[in-house]
Design a protein around this motif. Structure first.
Motif, mmCIF file in Angstrom:
data_model
loop_
_atom_site.group_PDB
_atom_site.id
_atom_site.type_symbol
_atom_site.label_atom_id
_atom_site.label_comp_id
_atom_site.label_asym_id
_atom_site.label_seq_id
_atom_site.Cartn_x
_atom_site.Cartn_y
_atom_site.Cartn_z
ATOM 1 N N THR A 48 0.867 -1.168 0.000
ATOM 2 C CA THR A 48 0.000 0.000 0.000
ATOM 3 C C THR A 48 0.909 1.225 0.000
ATOM 4 O O THR A 48 1.666 1.441 0.939
ATOM 5 C CB THR A 48 -0.921 0.000 1.229
ATOM 6 O OG1 THR A 48 -1.687 -1.200 1.224
ATOM 7 C CG2 THR A 48 -1.859 1.199 1.213
ATOM 8 N N ASP A 50 1.699 5.245 -0.114
ATOM 9 C CA ASP A 50 1.138 6.532 0.270
ATOM 10 C C ASP A 50 1.139 7.443 -0.954
ATOM 11 O O ASP A 50 2.210 7.778 -1.471
ATOM 12 C CB ASP A 50 1.968 7.150 1.392
ATOM 13 C CG ASP A 50 1.381 8.463 1.868
ATOM 14 O OD1 ASP A 50 1.408 9.446 1.093
ATOM 15 O OD2 ASP A 50 0.898 8.517 3.010
ATOM 16 N N LYS A 52 0.558 10.623 -1.412
ATOM 17 C CA LYS A 52 1.214 11.924 -1.254
ATOM 18 C C LYS A 52 2.724 11.783 -1.335
ATOM 19 O O LYS A 52 3.400 12.553 -2.008
ATOM 20 C CB LYS A 52 0.791 12.552 0.072
ATOM 21 C CG LYS A 52 1.150 14.006 0.198
ATOM 22 C CD LYS A 52 0.524 14.606 1.435
ATOM 23 C CE LYS A 52 0.602 16.104 1.400
ATOM 24 N NZ LYS A 52 -0.061 16.700 2.543
ATOM 25 N N ASN A 53 3.261 10.780 -0.658
ATOM 26 C CA ASN A 53 4.712 10.589 -0.649
ATOM 27 C C ASN A 53 5.244 10.038 -1.963
ATOM 28 O O ASN A 53 6.447 10.076 -2.206
ATOM 29 C CB ASN A 53 5.121 9.671 0.502
ATOM 30 C CG ASN A 53 4.977 10.342 1.845
ATOM 31 O OD1 ASN A 53 5.072 11.563 1.949
ATOM 32 N ND2 ASN A 53 4.732 9.572 2.879
ATOM 33 N N SER A 54 4.366 9.523 -2.817
ATOM 34 C CA SER A 54 4.813 8.998 -4.106
ATOM 35 C C SER A 54 4.519 9.971 -5.251
ATOM 36 O O SER A 54 4.600 9.592 -6.417
ATOM 37 C CB SER A 54 4.149 7.647 -4.381
ATOM 38 O OG SER A 54 2.755 7.791 -4.534
ATOM 39 N N GLY A 57 -0.580 12.739 -4.762
ATOM 40 C CA GLY A 57 -1.448 13.129 -3.666
ATOM 41 C C GLY A 57 -2.745 13.813 -4.060
ATOM 42 O O GLY A 57 -3.597 14.063 -3.216
ATOM 43 N N GLN A 104 -4.885 9.534 -10.044
ATOM 44 C CA GLN A 104 -3.994 10.083 -9.024
ATOM 45 C C GLN A 104 -2.807 10.755 -9.699
ATOM 46 O O GLN A 104 -2.080 10.124 -10.469
ATOM 47 C CB GLN A 104 -3.526 8.987 -8.066
ATOM 48 C CG GLN A 104 -4.682 8.444 -7.234
ATOM 49 C CD GLN A 104 -4.263 7.326 -6.316
ATOM 50 O OE1 GLN A 104 -3.836 6.277 -6.775
ATOM 51 N NE2 GLN A 104 -4.387 7.566 -5.021
#
Length: 139
Positions: A48, A50, A52-54, A57, A104
């Motif tokens: 899973t 994140d 935002k961190n990838s 976001g 995304q």
């Protein structure tokens, strides 16, 4: 289904820890997991990430109606939409709209560019409605 529940919560559990949590010894626990995998109950394991961190976001749910609903057009649309890396989920719906896409991207500007240059040009797109996610409540 205790095994399934435990693995849904943490797919990285060791067989020994999983067995302990569900009240089995390791050998029968492993056999049950293997049977669940063979029977298609457990289809795989994944990380899973994140968003935002990838760098993804900004999430948009896109409702799309296509102009023609024949088999070839549906196949063409689905193949093209599934090939867009920013489309992380693609659902064919009963009724309207024809499809929901989860998209995304990094930010609103990235979505605007994607919508204008890619999503609106997918095969047979008749209507595209974008809904920005305010907050993920359950996921």
């Amino acid at each position: 289904m205790a095994i399934v529940a435990e693995l849904e919560n943490n797919g990285r559990l060791s067989n020994t820890e999983l067995a302990r949590r569900v009240g089995l010894t390791p050998a029968p626990c492993l056999r049950r997991v293997q049977r669940l995998e063979r029977d298609g109950v457990i289809r795989g394991y994944r990380a899973t990430v994140d968003p935002k961190n990838s760098g993804r976001g900004f999430e948009v749910i896109v409702a799309i109606d296509i102009a023609v609903n024949d088999g070839a057009t549906i196949d063409d649309f689905e193949t093209a939409a599934a090939a867009v890396p920013e489309v992380t989920e693609l659902r064919r719906m009963f009724g309207q709209p024809d499809y929901y896409l989860r998209v995304q991207v990094a930010d609103p500007e990235s979505y605007e560019a994607l919508a204008a240059s890619v999503l609106s040009r997918l095969p047979a797109v008749n209507r595209l409605l974008s809904h920005q996610t305010m907050r993920l409540v359950k996921g």
